[in-house]
Design a protein around this motif. Structure first.
Motif, PDB file in Angstrom:
ATOM      1  N   GLU A 167       0.822  -1.222   0.000  1.00 14.82           N
ATOM      2  CA  GLU A 167       0.000   0.000   0.000  1.00 14.82           C
ATOM      3  C   GLU A 167       0.853   1.268   0.000  1.00 14.82           C
ATOM      4  N   LYS A 168       1.921   1.288   0.780  1.00 12.98           N
ATOM      5  CA  LYS A 168       2.717   2.507   0.940  1.00 12.98           C
ATOM      6  C   LYS A 168       3.425   2.929  -0.348  1.00 12.98           C
ATOM      7  N   ASP A 169       3.597   2.003  -1.283  1.00 11.94           N
ATOM      8  CA  ASP A 169       4.319   2.320  -2.515  1.00 11.94           C
ATOM      9  C   ASP A 169       3.414   2.525  -3.722  1.00 11.94           C
ATOM     10  N   PHE A 224      12.619 -15.370  -2.934  1.00 10.79           N
ATOM     11  CA  PHE A 224      12.431 -15.977  -4.257  1.00 10.79           C
ATOM     12  C   PHE A 224      13.152 -15.110  -5.282  1.00 10.79           C
ATOM     13  N   ARG A 225      14.045 -15.720  -6.040  1.00 13.31           N
ATOM     14  CA  ARG A 225      14.960 -14.954  -6.888  1.00 13.31           C
ATOM     15  C   ARG A 225      14.524 -14.782  -8.336  1.00 13.31           C
ATOM     16  N   SER A 226      13.510 -15.511  -8.770  1.00 10.14           N
ATOM     17  CA  SER A 226      13.137 -15.476 -10.195  1.00 10.14           C
ATOM     18  C   SER A 226      12.058 -14.438 -10.490  1.00 10.14           C
ATOM     19  N   ILE A 227      12.346 -13.208 -10.067  1.00 16.24           N
ATOM     20  CA  ILE A 227      11.411 -12.091 -10.259  1.00 16.24           C
ATOM     21  C   ILE A 227      12.183 -10.850 -10.675  1.00 16.24           C
ATOM     22  N   LEU A 228      11.456  -9.877 -11.200  1.00 10.59           N
ATOM     23  CA  LEU A 228      12.081  -8.688 -11.778  1.00 10.59           C
ATOM     24  C   LEU A 228      13.040  -7.968 -10.827  1.00 10.59           C
ATOM     25  N   PRO A 229      12.667  -7.694  -9.567  1.00 11.48           N
ATOM     26  CA  PRO A 229      13.592  -6.942  -8.715  1.00 11.48           C
ATOM     27  C   PRO A 229      14.802  -7.732  -8.231  1.00 11.48           C
ATOM     28  N   ALA A 230      14.874  -9.017  -8.577  1.00 11.11           N
ATOM     29  CA  ALA A 230      16.025  -9.839  -8.183  1.00 11.11           C
ATOM     30  C   ALA A 230      17.025  -9.992  -9.329  1.00 11.11           C
ATOM     31  N   GLU A 235      20.841  -2.238  -9.391  1.00 11.03           N
ATOM     32  CA  GLU A 235      21.185  -1.335  -8.294  1.00 11.03           C
ATOM     33  C   GLU A 235      19.979  -0.580  -7.751  1.00 11.03           C
ATOM     34  N   LYS A 236      18.984  -0.341  -8.604  1.00 13.87           N
ATOM     35  CA  LYS A 236      17.828   0.436  -8.164  1.00 13.87           C
ATOM     36  C   LYS A 236      16.568  -0.114  -8.809  1.00 13.87           C
ATOM     37  N   PHE A 237      15.493  -0.169  -8.028  1.00 10.13           N
ATOM     38  CA  PHE A 237      14.207  -0.663  -8.543  1.00 10.13           C
ATOM     39  C   PHE A 237      13.109   0.243  -8.012  1.00 10.13           C
ATOM     40  N   GLU A 238      12.454   0.952  -8.916  1.00  7.84           N
ATOM     41  CA  GLU A 238      11.494   1.979  -8.517  1.00  7.84           C
ATOM     42  C   GLU A 238      10.156   1.431  -8.007  1.00  7.84           C
ATOM     43  N   PRO A 239       9.530   0.452  -8.709  1.00  6.81           N
ATOM     44  CA  PRO A 239       8.204  -0.004  -8.259  1.00  6.81           C
ATOM     45  C   PRO A 239       8.254  -0.705  -6.912  1.00  6.81           C
ATOM     46  N   ALA A 240       7.072  -0.974  -6.371  1.00  5.65           N
ATOM     47  CA  ALA A 240       6.974  -1.682  -5.097  1.00  5.65           C
ATOM     48  C   ALA A 240       7.631  -3.056  -5.204  1.00  5.65           C
ATOM     49  N   ILE A 241       8.287  -3.456  -4.132  1.00  9.97           N
ATOM     50  CA  ILE A 241       8.934  -4.769  -4.059  1.00  9.97           C
ATOM     51  C   ILE A 241       8.151  -5.635  -3.074  1.00  9.97           C
ATOM     52  N   GLY A 242       7.803  -6.844  -3.505  1.00 13.72           N
ATOM     53  CA  GLY A 242       7.007  -7.739  -2.687  1.00 13.72           C
ATOM     54  C   GLY A 242       7.688  -8.123  -1.382  1.00 13.72           C
TER      55      GLY A 242
END
Length: 290
Positions: A167-169, A224-230, A235-242
């Motif tokens: 929610e916060k992101d 879990f490593r098989s996702i976009l932010p992994a 170095e940087k990931f703008e959207p919310a991270i699960g």
């Protein structure tokens, strides 16, 4: 539950909705990883895989026409097969539009949609050009107007619940849309030890069947490593991270299945980075080019 039910597995390596070719291979590998079903049939949707060809932006949406063609084929498969239950191996999140529309028509008034996702997927073409961020909005009759118009069985807002939403992101527009639609949600902290918020929603709305959208990015990259932010070296990931764990998601799905029958499961945005990068590396070696 489940006796004499026809289950159809759909391999839908749709990548254009997220404009990321890696989703295609991720879907194909996912279909291999998933346990084999007893007697269930797997059908693959033809997906355009000319990754070198740039996608046109049409009516504010990247790849609109090719997405419509793939959705049309998906709808045709479902119409011909008439399954009772559907498993979708994808692909970006837009892959679930047609199967969930189909299931809502098959179980009218009795189907609930559980949206396991770090993101709300209710944006519009005015906010973002990739339809994977609009797919739930489309199913609710909002989102991208031309995509929403193709939904034959719009889902009631009371029959949708988010699980794992960060929610916060959310952006201001996303937060406004979620509140205006009065969509129910339970964040990672609420679901850490208990599935009760979702069970309460099921019971309150007398939901008998569930279609579950499982975007793998609802999971924490620590778990879990098989996702976009992994992605390696990112170095940087703008959207919310699960923030959920795979164990927690499995517990949720086992708990809710005691209250309603899961008749749809779409697993989206599988990005197995080691396999993707190894495959790309091997393509550079001469012995694999002949």
């Amino acid at each position: 539950m489940g006796q004499n039910k026809k289950t159809l597995r759909i391999l839908l390596p749709q990548w254009q909705g997220g404009n990321n070719p890696n989703y295609a291979f991720g879907a194909e590998l996912l279909a291999h990883i998933a346990p084999s079903g007893k007697g269930s049939q797997t059908v693959e949707v033809s997906v355009e895989k000319d990754f070198e060809k740039s996608l046109e932006v049409e009516n504010g949406v990247v790849g609109e026409q090719v997405l419509f063609e793939q959705m049309k084929e998906t709808a045709k498969i479902l119409e011909e097969q008439q399954p009772d239950r559907v498993i979708i191996f994808g692909g970006d999140c837009s892959m679930d539009q047609v199967p969930f529309d189909y299931l809502n028509g098959k179980y009218p008034g009795k189907l609930g949609v559980l949206w396991l996702d770090a993101h709300p997927d209710v944006t519009t073409p005015n906010d973002w050009p990739n339809v994977h961020a609009m797919v739930l909005g489309n199913l609710l009759g909002k989102g991208a107007p031309r995509f929403a118009s193709k939904v034959k069985n719009p889902i009631s807002t009371t029959h949708v619940m988010y699980a794992g939403l960060i929610e916060k992101d959310m952006s201001d527009k996303e937060e406004k849309t979620v509140k205006e639609l009065n969509l129910q949600f339970a964040g990672p902290e609420e679901l850490k030890e208990s599935s009760q918020p979702i069970i309460d929603w099921i019971e309150k709305n007398q939901i008998e069947y569930l279609a579950v959208h499982f975007d793998l990015d609802v999971l924490s990259p620590k778990d879990f490593r098989s996702i976009l932010p992994a992605e390696p070296y990112l170095e940087k990931f703008e959207p919310a991270i699960g923030e959920m764990t795979l164990t927690q998601v499995v517990r949720v799905l086992k708990d809710v299945s005691t209250k309603a029958e899961i008749v749809g499961l779409g697993i989206a945005e599988h990005l197995p980075w080691d396999a993707i990068n190894l495959r790309k590396a091997l393509l550079e070696i001469s012995i694999f080019k002949d």
